[in-house]
Design a protein around this motif. Sequence first.
Motif, PDB file in Angstrom:
ATOM      1  N   ARG B  82       0.832  -1.213   0.000  1.00  7.46           N
ATOM      2  CA  ARG B  82       0.000   0.000   0.000  1.00  7.46           C
ATOM      3  C   ARG B  82       0.865   1.260   0.000  1.00  7.46           C
ATOM      4  O   ARG B  82       0.568   2.227  -0.686  1.00  7.46           O
ATOM      5  N   ARG B  83       1.960   1.245   0.781  1.00 12.37           N
ATOM      6  CA  ARG B  83       2.869   2.405   0.771  1.00 12.37           C
ATOM      7  C   ARG B  83       3.536   2.557  -0.590  1.00 12.37           C
ATOM      8  O   ARG B  83       3.649   3.655  -1.125  1.00 12.37           O
ATOM      9  N   ARG B  84       4.006   1.452  -1.135  1.00  9.96           N
ATOM     10  CA  ARG B  84       4.710   1.532  -2.423  1.00  9.96           C
ATOM     11  C   ARG B  84       3.800   2.068  -3.515  1.00  9.96           C
ATOM     12  O   ARG B  84       4.205   2.903  -4.323  1.00  9.96           O
ATOM     13  N   ALA B  86       1.115   3.889  -3.113  1.00  7.97           N
ATOM     14  CA  ALA B  86       0.777   5.297  -2.849  1.00  7.97           C
ATOM     15  C   ALA B  86       1.862   6.203  -3.432  1.00  7.97           C
ATOM     16  O   ALA B  86       1.576   7.241  -4.042  1.00  7.97           O
ATOM     17  N   ILE B  87       3.119   5.807  -3.245  1.00  5.83           N
ATOM     18  CA  ILE B  87       4.239   6.597  -3.768  1.00  5.83           C
ATOM     19  C   ILE B  87       4.232   6.567  -5.297  1.00  5.83           C
ATOM     20  O   ILE B  87       4.363   7.602  -5.956  1.00  5.83           O
ATOM     21  N   LEU B  88       4.030   5.387  -5.848  1.00  2.65           N
ATOM     22  CA  LEU B  88       3.990   5.257  -7.309  1.00  2.65           C
ATOM     23  C   LEU B  88       2.896   6.143  -7.911  1.00  2.65           C
ATOM     24  O   LEU B  88       3.129   6.871  -8.881  1.00  2.65           O
TER      25      LEU B  88
END
Lengths: 377, 140
Positions: B82-84, B86-88
């Motif tokens: 989910r973090r990855r 969101a950054i993408l």
Amino acid sequence: MNPAEAGPQVERRNATAACVEFVQALLERKVVEAVLVPQHVPGAKVVVQTLVTDPSRLEDVDPVAPVLMSNSATMVSSLSFQAPKGRIAAVMRPCEINALVELVKFKQANLDDVIVIGIDCPGTYEPKDYMQIITAHGGPISEQVFESLSRGETPSFDGYELREACRICEHPSPANCQILMALWGADFSSGPVIVPVDEKGREAVDKAGFQSGNLPAHRQQILEKITSERSARGQKILEQFAQRIGSIEGLVDEFAACKKCMNCRAECPICYCRECIFCSPTFVHESNKYLKWARQRKIIKMPVETLLFHLTRLNHMVTSCVGCGQCSSACPNGLPVMELFRTIGSTVQRIFDYVPGRSLEEEPPFTTFREDELEPR
Amino acid sequence: MSDFDPKILGFVCNWCTYAGADLAGTSRIQYPPNIRIIRLMCSGSVDPLYVLKSLLEGADGVLIGGCHPGDCHYTNGNYKARRRIAILKSILRQIGLEDERVVLRWISASEGKRFADTVTEMVGKLKELGPNPLRERWQI
């Protein structure tokens, strides 16, 4: 002989004298076993990092020289990640310390036996500009640099600009160091002021037989002025850049000259992977693949995957980018890599309220998570 | 744009979404045939590189499917995904590519219908957005 031809003769005057004496004392009194400190290469016009164990080999030390050949965080990582037997001191600029903080959090450096001596930074020139400046000047320019800093001004040399990364840098003064070498606002006649920042620093300064100096009276005022000037410039530059890359066309145009030499990655202190995926077999494509791509699209750019390289690197490490700008300095075609990382970085870092280099305690966004954040829940 | 048939690439986790897709099939639930599925062990093992590569090669959309929060076979791979993602997505927005082309969704092994609905929904959205503009750029 023209002094420029003879190479720089470092005169130990105000700017460097206190630095040299201090690191000399650290070695002589065995406070540390080695120091990592920038020195002029005798006869050449460059300043490189040196790792010194003999106090008599510090004759050309010049941490004030406004040039940064590489970010020394990588070197401190190499020196410390296996916890060596012996303490070292490293004289570092703010962006180098910020990168080091990130590397510690990625377990690529261990500061247990490292004393970080942070030095105030006026900004740095591209190495080729620095070499031209000191050739024209007939020797090192650290006296002039220190003189400007003592007046609270960014040094200037006719016809040369500091690196753009430095002109928009919000960190003229280091944080997260054990000992501070203060230059901004320091009295020119008495040299840089050495101030311990924490217990470890105090102990080292005491053992070296030095008195803790007092921070210059106008220092805070000067730092605020410099920081606000530079962040105003940064905001303007990065806003303009965000516009330029705000469309696929714009981004593709900006990076059209990329030939995937990957120098930016090699110089990046945050890109610490021993084996980068772009050097792995994943990117050794079958010969037929290229023809297949060319057939599909009619025309493809060679080498392939230049944009993929930059976008992937952004995804992998923009959260920890400290903005040292070594990527842009390393680019043979002058591509705005630093601008790309700072522009995207400011937005992405804000999602996690993360500031690279700010604290050893804050976890980098990729190493942690919260259950109640982001979408989807 | 009625004749535009979007291509979607799906990176789905072995334990939940892949089984969900399987259930959609065995249950004979109808959904558009626009998705190509790649099975991974965990949504947490989806390097954003894979998603970027898909988009740069012209995929119109990318689905990343994982287990619901708390259900990850590896405890927390989906939270990391989910973090990855969101950054993408933030990066994609800033370079002018619609972030709706990338969808991260939790689909369990029992949610065959949810898988089919997700694909149907994505195809509809992608038809609105039109083809991936990167497909027409050769200088990338």
